[in-house]
Scaffold this active site. Sequence first.
Site, PDB file in Angstrom:
ATOM      1  N   ASN A 151       1.038  -1.189   0.101  1.00 20.86           N
ATOM      2  CA  ASN A 151      -0.009   0.041  -0.085  1.00 20.86           C
ATOM      3  C   ASN A 151       1.021   1.306  -0.102  1.00 20.86           C
ATOM      4  O   ASN A 151       0.685   2.081  -0.559  1.00 20.86           O
ATOM      5  CB  ASN A 151      -0.964   0.030   1.242  1.00 20.86           C
ATOM      6  N   GLU A 206      -6.251  -7.425   5.680  1.00 15.96           N
ATOM      7  CA  GLU A 206      -5.549  -8.206   4.859  1.00 15.96           C
ATOM      8  C   GLU A 206      -5.629  -9.638   5.203  1.00 15.96           C
ATOM      9  O   GLU A 206      -5.128 -10.504   4.974  1.00 15.96           O
ATOM     10  CB  GLU A 206      -4.273  -7.937   4.602  1.00 15.96           C
TER      11      GLU A 206
END
Length: 350
Positions: free
Chosen positions: A228, A263
């Site tokens: 990210n 996640e």
Amino acid sequence: MGLGIGSLCAGAGLHQAGAPAWVWGVMLVYCFAWPHVALRISLRSASPYAAERRNLMVDSFAGGVWPVAMAFNLLPSVLLLAALAMNNFATGGAKLFGKGVLAHLAGAAMALLLVGPKFLPETSFMTVLLCVPFLLSYPLVLGVVMYRLSIELSRRKDELVLEKRRADEANLTQTRVLAELAARDALTGLFNRRHMSELLAQHCAASQRSGGGFAVALVDLDHFKRINDSHGHAVGDSVLRAFAEQAGAAMRGTDTVGRWGGEEFLVIYPCSSADEAAQGAARLLEQVAAAAVTIPGGETLTFTVSIGLTGHAPPESVDALVERADRAMYQAKSQGRNRVVTLPEGAGKA
């Protein structure tokens, strides 16, 4: 047609009573002209049903006139009044029937003023013969109307039943679609945490009843924060979707995978021990490692996962089971990532 046949009854009664010519004229106009006028009034009305009810009141008023004009000749008077009563009751129930009786009385009062009182109730044989067509035809016509009405009601009932069934099916389909949407994670399309928690509770309850086991795996994407930070959240979302696709391909038909949060993902392996589920976990590990995501600029990005696997040991709770899978997953992380670590059923904290 009803008034045309009814004119035979009324005409026979008028003839027997010696009614004046002007009464005959009124009867002929009423029997052969009024039906057409009444039909036009109904067709042109904004409310045909209300117009027809008003027309019936005109008929009821006339129905009070003819018995007086016939000097209360018994058979034709009874036939005409009975037919009007049936029409009123069939159209508007007791309320319209009551209004019809009042209209009869009003018509009779007017006739008494115009032709005077006369009482000759005897019915001649000729009058009886002229009343026979009405006696035969009116019940037959009424029967045909009622039969057609019953057929129409039956057809309409079938249509309503079919419409209701279709509406119920549509509502059921909509409910199922909404329930499915409520159980899915918007980004990945996998089941969400709430639904997975419900499935875990169901499997635990079934395991305690039957003694059969099942296994659970917690899967965490390795270095997801770095993905990210380095490539942006859009690439991170693509990685999550790519994992969901690979996980779906690696599952058996009975296995269930869902997004547990962020996640992290959770997999349920029904009717399997931890050792038996290890093969599926290894297959998932390999399939994910072989996948790649295209990032801006045309380059490809690969990623791996760490998997913590354990089996359910009745009568332990869902929380205890997930906590053990979580410890196994963190052990996989600490041992270098991109691997499966299995903790046996009932293994306590280190």
